[in-house]
Write a protein that holds these residues in place. Structure first.
Motif, PDB file in Angstrom:
ATOM      1  N   SER A   2      49.749 -21.845  -4.731  1.00  0.00           N
ATOM      2  CA  SER A   2      50.645 -22.477  -3.761  1.00  0.00           C
ATOM      3  C   SER A   2      50.087 -22.372  -2.347  1.00  0.00           C
ATOM      4  O   SER A   2      49.558 -21.340  -1.951  1.00  0.00           O
ATOM      5  CB  SER A   2      52.012 -21.797  -3.806  1.00  0.00           C
ATOM      6  OG  SER A   2      52.775 -22.200  -2.690  1.00  0.00           O
ATOM      7  N   LEU A   3      50.261 -23.446  -1.605  1.00  0.00           N
ATOM      8  CA  LEU A   3      49.835 -23.437  -0.201  1.00  0.00           C
ATOM      9  C   LEU A   3      50.834 -22.666   0.657  1.00  0.00           C
ATOM     10  O   LEU A   3      50.569 -22.364   1.802  1.00  0.00           O
ATOM     11  CB  LEU A   3      49.724 -24.872   0.320  1.00  0.00           C
ATOM     12  CG  LEU A   3      48.594 -25.705  -0.271  1.00  0.00           C
ATOM     13  CD1 LEU A   3      48.703 -27.149   0.183  1.00  0.00           C
ATOM     14  CD2 LEU A   3      47.237 -25.157   0.154  1.00  0.00           C
ATOM     15  N   ASN A   4      52.006 -22.355   0.089  1.00  0.00           N
ATOM     16  CA  ASN A   4      53.047 -21.675   0.872  1.00  0.00           C
ATOM     17  C   ASN A   4      53.030 -20.163   0.653  1.00  0.00           C
ATOM     18  O   ASN A   4      53.975 -19.472   0.985  1.00  0.00           O
ATOM     19  CB  ASN A   4      54.428 -22.214   0.474  1.00  0.00           C
ATOM     20  CG  ASN A   4      54.546 -23.674   0.799  1.00  0.00           C
ATOM     21  OD1 ASN A   4      54.024 -24.119   1.797  1.00  0.00           O
ATOM     22  ND2 ASN A   4      55.205 -24.419  -0.060  1.00  0.00           N
ATOM     23  N   ASP A  80      53.136 -28.935   1.558  1.00  0.00           N
ATOM     24  CA  ASP A  80      52.463 -29.481   0.360  1.00  0.00           C
ATOM     25  C   ASP A  80      52.589 -30.996   0.317  1.00  0.00           C
ATOM     26  O   ASP A  80      51.623 -31.704   0.014  1.00  0.00           O
ATOM     27  CB  ASP A  80      53.060 -28.878  -0.917  1.00  0.00           C
ATOM     28  CG  ASP A  80      52.661 -27.420  -1.121  1.00  0.00           C
ATOM     29  OD1 ASP A  80      51.864 -26.901  -0.317  1.00  0.00           O
ATOM     30  OD2 ASP A  80      53.170 -26.806  -2.081  1.00  0.00           O
ATOM     31  N   THR A  81      53.794 -31.486   0.638  1.00  0.00           N
ATOM     32  CA  THR A  81      54.032 -32.936   0.653  1.00  0.00           C
ATOM     33  C   THR A  81      53.171 -33.601   1.712  1.00  0.00           C
ATOM     34  O   THR A  81      52.538 -34.631   1.468  1.00  0.00           O
ATOM     35  CB  THR A  81      55.527 -33.211   0.961  1.00  0.00           C
ATOM     36  OG1 THR A  81      56.305 -32.517   0.007  1.00  0.00           O
ATOM     37  CG2 THR A  81      55.849 -34.695   0.925  1.00  0.00           C
ATOM     38  N   ASP A  84      49.480 -33.730   0.681  1.00  0.00           N
ATOM     39  CA  ASP A  84      49.239 -34.760  -0.351  1.00  0.00           C
ATOM     40  C   ASP A  84      49.219 -36.152   0.265  1.00  0.00           C
ATOM     41  O   ASP A  84      48.358 -36.974  -0.047  1.00  0.00           O
ATOM     42  CB  ASP A  84      50.325 -34.701  -1.435  1.00  0.00           C
ATOM     43  CG  ASP A  84      50.161 -33.479  -2.335  1.00  0.00           C
ATOM     44  OD1 ASP A  84      49.114 -32.807  -2.245  1.00  0.00           O
ATOM     45  OD2 ASP A  84      51.093 -33.200  -3.116  1.00  0.00           O
TER      46      ASP A  84
END
Ligand SMILES: Nc1ncnc2c1ncn2[C@@H]1O[C@H](COP(=O)(O)OP(=O)(O)OP(=O)(O)O)[C@@H](O)[C@H]1O
Ligand SMILES: [Mg+2]
Length: 133
Positions: A2-4, A80-81, A84
């Motif tokens: 996860s990027l978070n 993340d959105t 992308d």
């Protein structure tokens, strides 16, 4: 992965893009409610590497290419959105060598100078009506 993962409430997305993709990249940030952006003219090279040549006695990196560095701080939930969407917006055709890179960096805090307020509210538009740079 996860990027978070850092647990920080804000992230900065740093996108190195071609000049001609800037409008599409800004459209993505607007669409996602990111309230500000910093754009800088930069020069760089990627996996194709720079190489050095002598020009009038000086070493010159002739493969450094002009690019734009787009920096935007946002709430971690949307990163993340945004990444992308930026990966699509920054692409030339179906994707070409040199289309750029996106980096994600944890941000400790943000302060709106006008009011002194801190935190994620300062980097996200509350309502669509308030959007726009
Ligand atoms: N590891 C990196 N660190 C900092 N900046 C980078 C890095 N990789 C690429 N950049 C920046 O992104 C720009 C474009 O890189 P580029 O798209 O050529 O990356 P790449 O890894 O070579 O991918 P590709 O194979 O698609 O070309 C470079 O000119 C440079 O400014
Ligand atoms: Mg490259």
């Amino acid at each position: 992965m996860s990027l978070n993962g850092s647990g920080l409430a804000m992230k900065m997305v740093v996108a190195i893009i071609r000049h001609e993709r800037l409008q599409e990249v800004q459209d993505v940030l607007d669409e996602c409610g990111v309230s500000g952006v910093t754009v800088t003219e930069v020069k760089g090279c990627g996996a194709q590497r720079g190489y050095t040549e002598k020009y009038r006695g000086a070493a010159v990196h002739i493969s450094l290419r002009p690019r734009l560095k787009v920096e935007a701080v946002m709430r971690s939930e949307i990163v993340d959105t945004v990444v992308d969407k930026l990966a699509v917006a920054g692409r030339t055709g179906k994707g070409e060598v040199g289309d750029g890179k996106i980096f994600v960096i944890g941000v400790e805090d943000a302060v709106r100078i006008r009011t002194g307020e801190h935190g994620p509210e300062t980097v996200q538009h509350a309502e669509r009506a308030m959007w726009g740079h």
